[in-house]
Design a protein around this motif. Structure first.
Motif, PDB file in Angstrom:
ATOM      1  N   UNK A  26      -7.068   5.404  -1.543  1.00  0.00           N
ATOM      2  CA  UNK A  26      -5.648   5.345  -1.225  1.00  0.00           C
ATOM      3  C   UNK A  26      -5.437   6.200   0.011  1.00  0.00           C
ATOM      4  N   UNK A  27      -4.872   5.589   1.042  1.00  0.00           N
ATOM      5  CA  UNK A  27      -4.495   6.361   2.235  1.00  0.00           C
ATOM      6  C   UNK A  27      -3.039   6.736   2.056  1.00  0.00           C
ATOM      7  N   UNK A  28      -2.773   8.021   2.048  1.00  0.00           N
ATOM      8  CA  UNK A  28      -1.398   8.438   1.767  1.00  0.00           C
ATOM      9  C   UNK A  28      -0.720   8.968   3.017  1.00  0.00           C
ATOM     10  N   UNK A  29       0.594   8.970   2.948  1.00  0.00           N
ATOM     11  CA  UNK A  29       1.428   9.468   4.032  1.00  0.00           C
ATOM     12  C   UNK A  29       1.641  10.963   3.806  1.00  0.00           C
ATOM     13  N   UNK A  59      -9.115   9.831  -1.656  1.00  0.00           N
ATOM     14  CA  UNK A  59      -7.696  10.001  -1.310  1.00  0.00           C
ATOM     15  C   UNK A  59      -7.684  10.551   0.104  1.00  0.00           C
ATOM     16  N   UNK A  60      -7.154   9.781   1.044  1.00  0.00           N
ATOM     17  CA  UNK A  60      -7.279  10.193   2.438  1.00  0.00           C
ATOM     18  C   UNK A  60      -5.922  10.266   3.113  1.00  0.00           C
ATOM     19  N   UNK A  61      -5.724  11.333   3.876  1.00  0.00           N
ATOM     20  CA  UNK A  61      -4.520  11.431   4.691  1.00  0.00           C
ATOM     21  C   UNK A  61      -4.588  10.355   5.771  1.00  0.00           C
ATOM     22  N   UNK A  62      -3.414   9.963   6.240  1.00  0.00           N
ATOM     23  CA  UNK A  62      -3.361   8.890   7.234  1.00  0.00           C
ATOM     24  C   UNK A  62      -3.795   9.430   8.591  1.00  0.00           C
ATOM     25  N   UNK A  94       2.530   8.631  -7.448  1.00  0.00           N
ATOM     26  CA  UNK A  94       2.172   7.213  -7.453  1.00  0.00           C
ATOM     27  C   UNK A  94       0.725   7.029  -7.002  1.00  0.00           C
ATOM     28  N   UNK A  95       0.342   7.775  -5.965  1.00  0.00           N
ATOM     29  CA  UNK A  95      -1.020   7.688  -5.461  1.00  0.00           C
ATOM     30  C   UNK A  95      -2.014   8.127  -6.543  1.00  0.00           C
ATOM     31  N   UNK A 153       0.847  -1.174   0.000  1.00  0.00           N
ATOM     32  CA  UNK A 153       0.000   0.000   0.000  1.00  0.00           C
ATOM     33  C   UNK A 153       0.895   1.241   0.000  1.00  0.00           C
ATOM     34  N   UNK A 154       0.507   2.312  -0.721  1.00  0.00           N
ATOM     35  CA  UNK A 154       1.357   3.505  -0.733  1.00  0.00           C
ATOM     36  C   UNK A 154       1.639   4.065   0.667  1.00  0.00           C
TER      37      UNK A 154
END
Lengths: 293, 397
Positions: B201-204, B172-175, B212-213, A264-265
């Protein structure tokens, strides 16, 4: 699958070129001064803000602003090294490394105090990506700004290699990195070389910081965010080895992007840690060893 | 003899004086309420206005004869936007000032810290904090919150998207702790209206690039994007969405799409971004009153909510015919009786209650109807769209 792979590889290569510049700065300082200078993080931020001032306040174009980023971060690097880190050097590498962490926090907060916590963007148009048709029927996506950044990073690296290979001062730096005692016997002034290493190393960090900012936005944490990747790149390539830092930057850049195929990213950041862990357990001297050049 | 009688009478009269006065005071004993708003600290910009609104409403009720024939005494303490200071202040309000309701805690951390004091002492707590966890505490009904929790916000987001033609929504969600739950709630709301989510996609947030996300997202071919982001990462995401040539809808939270965001990205990058936020009921007379109290500026949501906290507390006491935290606890939902006459102020409601009529209080912040756990069951949201680098109001619904 091929399309995914190709796109991720391209993303990774471009991320790697960007990462290589501050990684070289970090490793160059290590090569000469023999301690990991974590203040690279705040100097990347300072470079990004110097470029911002040059670009937005004074209206200079991006290449001139990049030069300003290099110079300002370099000068701050020399000054902070003189005032803070140099006095602690006799106490050993660990002490200086810890002091550099403290230094980076102080510098970051000076930036925060002066510019505030807000996000800032450079005065550049945001351009649409180019889509290149590929033989397998899909397109590869790449941003004009990414390519410009890759070119700028490539030029900076070429300039550094030329400096180290062909100039007297560059050779002095390599000599000190290789064998400080022998260099001293030959009459090379270690203090001058130390300052030079700080200037070039931190200058490159600032340059890299602005490159990152050009592609995104800047805030006082800009440098801190990439510090792990920069450190990982330097360790993977072999601390103190400049070509190693470039190789390491590509390994980390491509590794972080490729990890998305299986992870997962969210867990992308872990790639840096895993890379450090693997290299330190399997090949502690790094891919290219410790030779400076 | 006459003298002795007179002496005794005087003595008795004299001794009885304190009792007489105590009896008289019991009828005149004020109803005690306390505000616990942030006058300093991170919330310090909101507290003063909240207190001012609370004071004005109390003054109005007092001028109209008070509640149950008694005046209201409002005591104010500063929670310093700090749980430690909040607990000390709440102790003082509850133990020394003997308030029956604590009104207007702002930070979720402060609310979480003072809530147990309140429910253990049977003191009603009215809050504007948003964290879901607050009403999940074992508060035995002693918490009422007028700020929508994340569940309600996610539901309304899904409803809005579905109503405006979105069929395939990507998130698209922040962690953050509510990224996963938020997606679940959004999916439920969309499904209920014939649409669906196509991935998240949960992104950092610490990453400086999200290419990429974005690639992941593009593969799912959504028609709308749900950006569960904060302002810094949203700025980066918007640039990258523009670069990637994404042309679908973009939907996010009002706290992320603020003026700072619009200042940090070019207008053609932010254009079309729809942001939503809980909104006071701007058409309500109560909202107009809060606006007037604060000197004509558009009031913040918290001042509007405090207007409703005070009104609800006073009306609940009047409906109960008794003054205690328990009385407020038992009647706070009863003053919002849908079958009753609609009122928008405490004074108006007090008159009707005195006449034995049922009332339906609807305040400055919204309808003020509460679930059994103390959350508001519905409130208005405002939807704005970015146009040429400025936010433009689309609708309040």
């Amino acid at each position: 699958m091929i399309a995914d792979f190709a796109q991720l590889l391209l993303n990774g290569l471009l991320a790697g070129t960007q990462l290589a510049v501050p990684a070289i700065g970090f490793t160059a300082i290590y090569a000469v001064l023999r301690f990991p200078n974590f203040a690279v993080a705040s100097h990347a931020t300072i470079g990004a803000y110097a470029g911002f001032v040059a670009n937005v306040w004074f209206g200079l174009p991006a290449p001139a602003a990049l030069l300003a980023a290099f110079l300002v971060a370099g000068v701050v690097g020399v000054v902070s090294d003189e005032i803070v880190l140099r006095r602690l050097r006799p106490a050993g590498a660990l002490t200086v490394a810890i002091a550099s962490v403290a230094l980076t926090i102080v510098l970051e907060n000076i930036v925060r105090f002066s510019f505030g916590n807000d996000l800032r963007g450079y005065d550049l148009p945001v351009l649409r990506d180019w889509h290149w048709p590929m033989p397998w029927g899909d397109t590869l996506r790449v941003g004009p700004q990414q390519l410009e950044n890759a070119v700028a990073a490539g030029l900076a690296m070429a300039a550094l290699f030329a400096f180290l290979a062909f100039t007297r001062t560059g050779k002095m730096m390599r000599a000190v990195a290789d064998n400080p005692m022998l260099a001293g016997l030959k009459g090379i002034n270690a203090d001058v070389v130390a300052r030079l290493a700080s200037f070039v190393g931190m200058g490159l960090a600032g340059f890299g910081g602005m490159l990152i900012g050009l592609d995104t936005s800047i805030d006082p944490l800009t440098g801190f965010r990439v510090m792990l990747s920069v450190f990982a790149a330097a360790v993977v390539g072999g601390l103190g080895s400049i070509p190693g830092a470039v190789v390491g930057a590509f390994v980390i850049g491509i590794g972080e992007e490729m990890s998305v195929l299986v992870l997962d990213p969210t867990y992308r950041t872990a790639v840096g840690f895993v890379a450090i862990l693997l290299v330190l357990s399997l090949r502690p001297r790094g891919l290219l060893g410790e030779r400076a050049y | 003899m006459t003298l002795r009688t007179s002496r005794r009478a005087t003595l008795l009269g004299g001794l009885s004086l304190p009792f007489v006065s105590r009896l008289a005071r019991a009828a005149g004993e004020p109803v005690r309420l306390g505000t616990l708003c942030p006058l300093t600290g991170a919330g310090g910009s909101y507290g003063p206005a909240m207190v001012k609104v609370a004071k004005t409403i109390v003054d109005e009720v007092n001028a109209a004869g008070g509640v149950l024939g008694r005046q209201i005494l409002l005591t104010g303490e500063d929670d310093q936007t700090n749980p430690d200071a909040g607990v000390r202040a709440a102790r003082k309000l509850i133990d020394v000032d003997k308030v029956d309701a604590v009104i207007g805690t702002w930070a979720s951390s402060v609310t979480t810290a003072v809530a147990p004091l309140c429910w253990e002492n049977k003191v009603m707590l009215f809050t504007v904090s948003g964290a879901d966890s607050i009403t999940q505490m074992p508060h035995k009904g002693f918490i009422i919150r007028t700020q929508p929790n994340t569940h309600l916000q996610g539901t309304r987001a899904g409803e809005y998207l579905a109503a405006h033609g979105s069929k395939k929504v990507f998130s698209l969600a922040a962690q953050t702790p509510f990224a996963v739950d938020g997606y679940k709630v959004l999916t439920e709301a969309l499904k209920a209206h014939g649409a669906d989510t196509v991935g998240q996609v949960i992104y950092d947030q610490a990453k400086t690039t999200f290419r990429t996300e974005i690639d992941e997202m593009l593969k799912a071919k959504p028609d709308s994007l749900y950006l569960n982001s904060y302002q810094p990462d949203l700025a980066v995401l918007l640039r990258e969405l523009f670069r990637a040539g994404y042309e679908g809808k973009k939907f996010t939270y009002g706290y992320a799409a603020n003026a700072k965001l619009l200042g940090s990205v070019p207008a053609n990058v932010s254009d079309g971004l729809v942001a939503f936020a809980p909104s006071p009921d701007v058409g309500s007379p109560a909202y107009a009153k809060v606006k007037a109290i604060l000197g004509g500026a558009e009031p913040d949501p918290y001042s509007c909510q405090v207007h409703d906290h005070v009104s609800l507390a006073v009306l609940a006491i009047a409906k109960a015919g008794a003054v205690s935290g328990q009385a407020i606890h038992d009647n706070v939902r009863g003053v919002g009786d849908p079958a009753g006459t609609k009122v928008t102020s405490a004074v108006e409601g007090l008159k009707l209650l005195a006449a034995g009529k049922a009332i339906n209080y609807e305040g400055a912040s919204g309808p003020c109807k509460f679930t059994p756990t103390g959350d508001i069951s519905n409130c208005k949201f405002r939807f704005d769209v970015a146009e040429k680098g400025k936010m433009k109001l689309l609708e309040i619904s």
